[in-house]
Write a protein that holds these residues in place. Structure first.
Motif, PDB file in Angstrom:
ATOM      1  N   GLY A  40      -5.688   6.974  -9.853  1.00  0.00           N
ATOM      2  CA  GLY A  40      -5.010   6.817  -8.403  1.00  0.00           C
ATOM      3  C   GLY A  40      -5.368   7.593  -7.370  1.00  0.00           C
ATOM      4  N   ALA A  79      -0.920  11.709  -3.689  1.00  0.00           N
ATOM      5  CA  ALA A  79      -0.675  12.377  -4.821  1.00  0.00           C
ATOM      6  C   ALA A  79      -1.939  12.799  -5.609  1.00  0.00           C
ATOM      7  CB  ALA A  79       0.289  11.769  -5.615  1.00  0.00           C
ATOM      8  N   GLU A 116      -9.990   4.969  -8.913  1.00  0.00           N
ATOM      9  CA  GLU A 116      -9.108   4.187  -7.973  1.00  0.00           C
ATOM     10  C   GLU A 116      -9.706   2.719  -8.116  1.00  0.00           C
ATOM     11  OE1 GLU A 116      -6.537   4.149  -5.795  1.00  0.00           O
ATOM     12  OE2 GLU A 116      -6.838   2.276  -5.507  1.00  0.00           O
ATOM     13  N   ARG A 117      -8.539   1.858  -8.175  1.00  0.00           N
ATOM     14  CA  ARG A 117      -9.066   0.307  -8.312  1.00  0.00           C
ATOM     15  C   ARG A 117      -9.628  -0.129  -7.074  1.00  0.00           C
ATOM     16  NH1 ARG A 117      -3.271  -1.793  -9.828  1.00  0.00           N
ATOM     17  NH2 ARG A 117      -2.407  -1.236  -7.907  1.00  0.00           N
ATOM     18  N   VAL A 125       5.576   8.620   7.890  1.00  0.00           N
ATOM     19  CA  VAL A 125       5.959   9.790   8.620  1.00  0.00           C
ATOM     20  C   VAL A 125       6.630  11.012   7.696  1.00  0.00           C
ATOM     21  CG1 VAL A 125       7.951  10.095  10.440  1.00  0.00           C
ATOM     22  CG2 VAL A 125       8.144   8.273   8.665  1.00  0.00           C
ATOM     23  N   ARG A 133      -1.741   5.850   7.255  1.00  0.00           N
ATOM     24  CA  ARG A 133      -1.802   6.084   5.933  1.00  0.00           C
ATOM     25  C   ARG A 133      -3.574   6.180   5.471  1.00  0.00           C
ATOM     26  NH1 ARG A 133       0.185   5.210   0.119  1.00  0.00           N
ATOM     27  NH2 ARG A 133      -1.733   4.276  -0.985  1.00  0.00           N
ATOM     28  N   ILE A 191      -8.385   0.696 -14.206  1.00  0.00           N
ATOM     29  CA  ILE A 191      -8.141   1.160 -15.426  1.00  0.00           C
ATOM     30  C   ILE A 191      -6.971   0.355 -16.299  1.00  0.00           C
ATOM     31  CG2 ILE A 191      -7.369   3.082 -17.087  1.00  0.00           C
ATOM     32  CD1 ILE A 191      -9.895   3.715 -15.752  1.00  0.00           C
ATOM     33  N   TRP A 231       7.229  -4.823   5.764  1.00  0.00           N
ATOM     34  CA  TRP A 231       6.610  -3.785   6.664  1.00  0.00           C
ATOM     35  C   TRP A 231       5.492  -4.511   7.466  1.00  0.00           C
ATOM     36  CZ3 TRP A 231       4.879   1.470   3.505  1.00  0.00           C
ATOM     37  CH2 TRP A 231       4.411   2.211   4.661  1.00  0.00           C
ATOM     38  N   TYR A 278       8.229   3.357  14.287  1.00  0.00           N
ATOM     39  CA  TYR A 278       7.922   4.778  14.921  1.00  0.00           C
ATOM     40  C   TYR A 278       6.181   4.695  14.857  1.00  0.00           C
ATOM     41  CZ  TYR A 278       6.890   4.942   9.786  1.00  0.00           C
ATOM     42  OH  TYR A 278       6.664   4.781   8.329  1.00  0.00           O
ATOM     43  N   ASP A 287       4.803   8.654  -6.663  1.00  0.00           N
ATOM     44  CA  ASP A 287       5.615   7.597  -6.943  1.00  0.00           C
ATOM     45  C   ASP A 287       5.386   7.080  -8.327  1.00  0.00           C
ATOM     46  OD1 ASP A 287       6.078   7.243  -4.300  1.00  0.00           O
ATOM     47  OD2 ASP A 287       5.256   5.226  -4.167  1.00  0.00           O
ATOM     48  N   GLY A 299       8.371   9.808   0.645  1.00  0.00           N
ATOM     49  CA  GLY A 299       7.564   9.300  -0.265  1.00  0.00           C
ATOM     50  C   GLY A 299       6.257  10.252  -0.513  1.00  0.00           C
ATOM     51  N   THR A 300       5.591  10.109   0.641  1.00  0.00           N
ATOM     52  CA  THR A 300       4.148  10.652   0.814  1.00  0.00           C
ATOM     53  C   THR A 300       4.402  12.428   0.785  1.00  0.00           C
ATOM     54  OG1 THR A 300       3.470   8.995   2.246  1.00  0.00           O
ATOM     55  CG2 THR A 300       2.260  10.995   2.032  1.00  0.00           C
TER      56      THR A 300
HETATM   57  C1  LIG Z   1       7.871   0.123   3.424  1.00  0.00           C
HETATM   58  C2  LIG Z   1       7.441   1.486   2.838  1.00  0.00           C
HETATM   59  C3  LIG Z   1       7.685   2.671   3.827  1.00  0.00           C
HETATM   60  C4  LIG Z   1       7.146   3.950   3.444  1.00  0.00           C
HETATM   61  N1  LIG Z   1       7.168   4.877   4.566  1.00  0.00           N
HETATM   62  C5  LIG Z   1       6.818   6.121   4.247  1.00  0.00           C
HETATM   63  C6  LIG Z   1       7.205   7.011   5.171  1.00  0.00           C
HETATM   64  O1  LIG Z   1       7.476   6.789   6.249  1.00  0.00           O
HETATM   65  N2  LIG Z   1       6.815   8.544   4.704  1.00  0.00           N
HETATM   66  C7  LIG Z   1       6.596   8.572   3.491  1.00  0.00           C
HETATM   67  O2  LIG Z   1       6.424   9.826   3.245  1.00  0.00           O
HETATM   68  N3  LIG Z   1       6.224   7.888   2.736  1.00  0.00           N
HETATM   69  C8  LIG Z   1       6.553   6.233   2.759  1.00  0.00           C
HETATM   70  N4  LIG Z   1       6.686   5.454   1.954  1.00  0.00           N
HETATM   71  C9  LIG Z   1       6.315   6.049   0.455  1.00  0.00           C
HETATM   72  C10 LIG Z   1       4.748   6.394   0.243  1.00  0.00           C
HETATM   73  O3  LIG Z   1       3.921   5.024   0.751  1.00  0.00           O
HETATM   74  C11 LIG Z   1       4.676   6.665  -1.242  1.00  0.00           C
HETATM   75  O4  LIG Z   1       5.622   7.390  -1.591  1.00  0.00           O
HETATM   76  C12 LIG Z   1       3.364   7.401  -1.288  1.00  0.00           C
HETATM   77  O5  LIG Z   1       2.215   6.694  -1.115  1.00  0.00           O
HETATM   78  C13 LIG Z   1       3.299   7.854  -2.745  1.00  0.00           C
HETATM   79  O6  LIG Z   1       1.856   8.230  -3.072  1.00  0.00           O
HETATM   80  P1  LIG Z   1       1.211   8.219  -4.498  1.00  0.00           P
HETATM   81  O7  LIG Z   1      -0.392   8.790  -4.370  1.00  0.00           O
HETATM   82  O8  LIG Z   1       1.963   8.699  -5.529  1.00  0.00           O
HETATM   83  O9  LIG Z   1       0.939   6.520  -4.880  1.00  0.00           O
HETATM   84  P2  LIG Z   1       0.365   5.488  -4.157  1.00  0.00           P
HETATM   85  O10 LIG Z   1       0.131   5.824  -2.620  1.00  0.00           O
HETATM   86  O11 LIG Z   1       0.948   4.196  -4.499  1.00  0.00           O
HETATM   87  O12 LIG Z   1      -1.042   5.675  -4.568  1.00  0.00           O
HETATM   88  C14 LIG Z   1      -1.379   5.110  -6.154  1.00  0.00           C
HETATM   89  C15 LIG Z   1      -3.091   4.529  -6.311  1.00  0.00           C
HETATM   90  O13 LIG Z   1      -3.237   4.187  -7.559  1.00  0.00           O
HETATM   91  C16 LIG Z   1      -3.828   3.267  -7.668  1.00  0.00           C
HETATM   92  N5  LIG Z   1      -3.896   2.589  -9.019  1.00  0.00           N
HETATM   93  C17 LIG Z   1      -2.586   2.067  -9.379  1.00  0.00           C
HETATM   94  N6  LIG Z   1      -2.843   1.492 -10.626  1.00  0.00           N
HETATM   95  C18 LIG Z   1      -4.089   1.821 -10.916  1.00  0.00           C
HETATM   96  C19 LIG Z   1      -4.967   1.283 -11.950  1.00  0.00           C
HETATM   97  N7  LIG Z   1      -4.302   0.800 -12.937  1.00  0.00           N
HETATM   98  N8  LIG Z   1      -6.423   1.656 -11.932  1.00  0.00           N
HETATM   99  C20 LIG Z   1      -6.682   2.208 -11.000  1.00  0.00           C
HETATM  100  N9  LIG Z   1      -6.171   2.499  -9.873  1.00  0.00           N
HETATM  101  C21 LIG Z   1      -4.712   2.285  -9.729  1.00  0.00           C
HETATM  102  C22 LIG Z   1      -3.351   2.316  -6.458  1.00  0.00           C
HETATM  103  O14 LIG Z   1      -4.380   1.149  -5.949  1.00  0.00           O
HETATM  104  C23 LIG Z   1      -3.042   3.333  -5.370  1.00  0.00           C
HETATM  105  O15 LIG Z   1      -4.245   3.509  -4.596  1.00  0.00           O
HETATM  106  C24 LIG Z   1       6.908   4.122   2.226  1.00  0.00           C
HETATM  107  C25 LIG Z   1       6.742   3.113   1.319  1.00  0.00           C
HETATM  108  C26 LIG Z   1       7.019   1.776   1.499  1.00  0.00           C
HETATM  109  C27 LIG Z   1       6.880   0.763   0.508  1.00  0.00           C
END
Ligand SMILES: Cc1cc2nc3c(=O)[nH]c(=O)nc-3n(C[C@H](O)[C@H](O)[C@H](O)COP(=O)(O)OP(=O)(O)OC[C@H]3O[C@@H](n4cnc5c(N)ncnc54)[C@H](O)[C@@H]3O)c2cc1C
Lengths: 662, 268
Positions: free
Chosen positions: A8, A12, A33-34, A46, A97, A121, A164, A191, A267, A279-280
């Protein structure tokens, strides 16, 4: 560590790749990454200001790039009815993002991490065999978490339905918009994240969403609907879609964050809710913590445990706040009676993390305007010193306590039993003590407070030892008196079995309540409260007409110009018991029967229940009763600071508060 | 905050000589209480038996179960054991009770696991009615356990963790106490593991003792206090959160651990 696989390339995964390569260039880091590097869902994210310090220390270079790109503002605008209320001093920043990912991708590549895009994967075992450590940074639907046994994720959803969008409308503040329609309430969280774009999230309850027919329309039509609905605010600008479908926010809670050589971050490990935008931030902080733990410990297990121990309590706090905030936005429909200043204050303090004192530091002017509105004067004291007009009585301040030495506005002591057999313990006060009440009234008035008196009957919780020893500990048979209730089942283990109250006994009890009301009125008691809580007699009859008969009789006896209160168990905290909705309906009915105030409590209807104890755990319940049954409330639930009281009063979650230790 | 020390009644190779030696050293040291754990399906000394032995070897120090799994014993037998130890020690016992965490203990004891809460309630109702002089603490993190504590006990026995975990549990305990309208405040007791002489062996014991919790055993082992510094930090943290009595439980059976802990505390 020789080789680390990261699944991913979200914030993160990428950020961890950077930190691992920085810490040890000998570690091979492969990110899979897919999607394509420039594919992204959603628009801007934000950050709150507190996050940024940690990012600066962890990697100054990306910190600078990210913060240079930021859109920043410090105002929250709340558009409600025909007004916009603004609160300053809330440092926020946002970034697209896609831009954030771009910065992180470049830096990860520069540091020598291998980024493999377009690679989905499906079989995780190959990854696990190929690396010393596998990072599950694959988001909410993490395949690693789902396919490896031993992860026990609880998954579900939190909050209302939302969609969204992006927009070219660029507000200069974090903007909430509340819009009433014939179908119900729609609300917007918006925002800016650069000069040209903003995130524009529309949220509504599933009922309103269905009533508006949005379950029947295409993506394009639902965007058109929103565009039309918020045409005035958008002022000629348009919404943009990016797989913008109505959905529920996913809820992920994990009690275990690592198994053998696989560890969850971002996440994949936990979600919060978009309404607290974190979340970010949490995902990137996870990466920092995990990288540090791996750096500090050569033993993998120790490192993973340290990471989990470090992050879990923080994440749990955010999830609590996220749950509270999401629940708040599910219920805004019921808050539409609040006047704009109170509505705004209520919204800003929704998650329990920010209170009156805190907001007053951020924006003294805003808080002053709320205080002034509440008090009706220009130079107003804090909310708890605002007198309360209640049923013909003016209570000097909003604090309620058990004794007058505390400075409380209202004093309510131990429950007075309306019959001798209605005592909880041998020393419980009864109507036979009424001769002392006039003196009590006088001494309480002298201390500047008013006196409330609670009348009750213990029912099947009677004939116990005094509370110094505990509750519900039965007296020996030779000291006990017979008990009655709505049932013949004992309340707890070893409790005396009651008999079912006869019609005649109920009449005697009603007479006891009216006699108590008469004596209290004659003694000059200021407020009378009836106990319909905690499984005592009237509470046990809440499924019948009896408590309302008692209320009617008491209301007829008690002076119309003095307030009448009921202490009510609003929910039972157990399956099959009284639900919050039931309790609210009871409160509404009591109000219609002439009750001016509901003392909100919960639980203890039966011996064994599951209350969610924590600081202020009854506040949300009180807020519901107050807004949905439209009645003034008194709430406790372990409030220990005047700031909590100020916040509750200013936000309109209750009208009076029990303050511990007051 | 007072500081107590655990008796090594569940650490490897429990033997009477060590327990007695340990108890005497603790009595001479800066410790307020000797605590014991309770576990049926594990190589260990039964807690009331261990405390009875310790009572005979000491005159001053308090004795406590942290906690005893009440439902493994019949209500009358539990009361008999507790009042016996209390009587033999001249009123030095604090009885900590909870439902425990292991199903196999219940299976071996022949007690229905799903009735554990109801049984403990019954035991507490009995103890409080018949033996009000005996101080009782209740442990457990659920709303139900906290209600049980507020209804029947004199205070709360926390199960361990960093100071902020204690703080959050303490707030819940106080909230439950207030909701039951009990006078005053609940007693608040905490606990933590230490192993100073041979940290690796100590932590290995914890992983074994808590193996039934799965990966959580690692978390518990990671909390083991293996240096004077770690002991001091934890003690300060607990004191700051309003803990009244902190029991430091051993992970090694070597009586020199009592001296090591006393030294660590002495440098506080
Ligand atoms: C409506 C909405 C509003 C939000 N607003 C905010 C905000 O304002 N501020 C904030 O901080 N957060 C916000 N978030 C949350 C934020 O988007 C996530 O918490 C954050 O992106 C988490 O990061 P991550 O790297 O853990 O996961 P992700 O960003 O989800 O990244 C996971 C990655 O893994 C990849 N992946 C998954 N499965 C596979 C697989 N099997 N093979 C290969 N690749 C794979 C996906 O394609 C993706 O790119 C919001 C979320 C939503 C839904």
């Amino acid at each position: 560590m020789r080789r680390v696989h990261i699944l991913g390339a979200g914030p993160a995964g990428l950020y961890l790749a950077i930190l691992l390569r920085k810490a040890n260039p000998a570690t091979e880091v492969i990110v899979t990454e897919r999607n394509a590097p420039d594919a992204t869902f959603g628009f801007g994210v934000v950050f709150s200001e507190e996050t940024l310090g940690a990012l600066r220390t962890a990697d100054p270079q990306t910190y600078t790039e990210i913060t240079d790109t930021f859109a920043r503002w410090d105002r929250i605008d709340i558009r409600y009815r025909d007004r916009t209320m603004s609160c300053r001093g809330n440092a926020f920043s946002a970034i697209a993002r896609i831009k954030l990912l771009r910065i992180l991708q470049n830096r990860a590549t520069e540091l020598g991490a291998q980024l493999r895009f377009h690679t989905e994967i499906e079989d995780v075992s190959a990854l696990r065999e190929d690396a010393d450590l596998v990072i599950a940074a694959d988001g909410v639907n993490s395949i690693l978490r789902r396919t490896i046994t031993g992860f026990d994720a609880q998954t579900g959803t939190v909050g209302s339905t939302y969609v969204w969008f992006g927009s070219d409308w660029v507000p200069d503040a974090f903007t909430f918009i509340f819009k009433q329609t014939e179908h119900g309430l729609f609300q917007v969280h918006s925002y800016p994240y650069d000069e040209h774009s903003s995130t524009f999230i529309v949220e509504t309850t599933p009922e309103t969403w269905r009533k508006a027919g949005l379950d029947q329309v295409s993506e394009v039509d639902s965007m058109a609907f929103c565009q039309h609905l918020f045409a005035e605010e958008l002022a000629g600008h348009t919404l943009r879609s990016n797989r913008s479908l109505w959905q529920h926010f996913p809820k992920i809670v994990n009690s275990t964050w690592s198994r053998e050589n696989v560890v969850l971050i971002g996440d994949a490990a936990h979600t919060a809710h978009f309404s607290i935008g974190s979340g970010t931030k949490l995902a990137m902080e996870d990466a920092i913590s995990l990288a540090a733990a791996l750096e500090n410990h050569s033993d993998l297990r120790t490192a993973l445990v340290e990471y989990e121990l470090d992050r879990k309590p923080i994440v749990e706090r955010f999830q609590q706040a996220a749950g509270d905030s999401a629940a708040y936005f599910q219920r805004t429909e019921h808050l539409q009676d609040l006047e704009p200043p109170q509505f705004a204050f209520n919204l800003l303090t929704r998650s329990g993390r920010i209170g009156h004192g805190n907001l007053a530091q951020r924006d003294p002017g805003f808080v002053r305007s709320v205080d002034n509105w509440l008090h009706g004067k220009i130079l107003s004291p804090p909310p708890l010193f605002t007198p309360l007009e209640l049923g013909g009585l003016s209570i000097g301040n909003r604090v309620v306590a058990g004794s007058p030495e505390t400075g409380a506005g209202l004093v309510i002591g131990e429950t007075v039993a309306v019959t001798g057999n209605g005592r909880i313990h041998p020393g419980s006060p009864t109507l036979a003590d009424a001769g002392q009440w006039p003196d009590l009234v006088e001494s309480v008035h002298k201390a500047g407070a008013l006196l409330g008196l609670r009348l009750g009957h213990a029912g099947r919780r009677g004939a116990t030892h005094p509370p110094q020893r505990g509750r519900d500990i039965p007296l020996p048979a030779d000291q006990a008196w017979p008990l009655i209730s709505a049932t013949d089942q004992p309340y707890g283990p070893r409790s005396q079995a009651p008999t079912m109250a006869t019609e005649q006994e109920l009449q005697q009890i009603t007479a006891g309540f009216t006699e108590g009301a008469r004596l209290a009125a004659d003694a000059g008691v200021d407020l009378l409260e009836l106990d319909m809580a905690h499984g005592y007699l009237l509470a046990a009859f809440l499924h019948t007409e009896f408590p309302f008969t008692v209320l009617e009789a008491v209301r007829a006896e008690w002076p119309v110009d003095r307030p009448l209160s009921v202490r009510l168990t609003v929910t039972d905290y157990r399956r099959g018991g009284l639900s919050e909705e039931d309790g609210i309906a009871l409160a509404a009915r009591l109000k219609a029967g002439g009750v001016d105030l509901i003392t909100v409590t919960a639980g203890q209807s039966v011996h064994s229940d599951q209350p969610p104890y924590r600081r202020g755990y009854l506040t949300a319940l009180s807020a519901r009763v107050r807004s949905e049954a439209n009645v003034a409330t008194l709430v406790g639930g372990y409030l220990t600071t005047t700031d909590e009281v100020n916040t509750i009063i200013a936000a309109g979650r209750a009208d009076l508060c029990f303050l511990e230790g007051a | 905050m007072r500081i107590g020390i655990g008796l090594p009644n569940t650490t490897p190779g429990p033997n009477p000589a060590v327990l007695l030696d340990w108890a005497r050293k603790a009595e001479d040291g800066p410790f307020s209480t000797l605590g014991v754990l309770d576990r049926l399906v594990y190589d260990s000394v039964e807690p009331f038996t261990a405390l009875a032995a310790a009572a005979g070897a000491t005159t001053r120090i308090g004795l406590a179960t942290m906690i005893a799994i009440g439902p493994l014993r019949g209500s009358a037998m539990l009361a008999k054991q507790a009042t016996s130890v209390n009587g033999l020690s001249g009123g030095r016992l604090t009885l900590g009770l909870a439902v425990g965490a292991r199903k196999d203990d219940y299976v071996q004891a022949g007690v229905e696991h799903r009735r554990r809460g109801a049984i403990l309630d019954d035991q507490l109702a009995h103890l409080r009615a018949e033996h009000p002089e005996l101080p009782v603490l209740v442990g457990g993190g659920s709303g139900q356990a906290l209600s049980r504590m507020a209804r029947y006990a004199d205070g709360y026995a926390h199960g361990g963790g960093p100071p902020r975990a204690f703080a959050s549990a303490a707030a819940k305990a106080r909230a439950a106490w207030a909701e039951f309208d009990r006078p005053g405040e609940p007693l608040l007791w905490g606990q933590a593991y230490f192993g100073l002489g041979d940290p690796d062996t100590g932590s290995a014991y914890l992983r074994d003792y808590y193996a039934f919790t799965g990966p959580f055993a690692d978390t518990i082992a990671a909390g083991n206090l293996t240096s004077a510094r770690a002991v001091k930090d934890l003690v300060r943290g607990y004191a700051a959160e309003g803990c009244q009595e902190l029991i430091l439980l051993p992970t090694l059976s070597d009586p020199s651990e009592v001296d090591r802990l006393a030294d660590a505390l002495g440098s506080l």
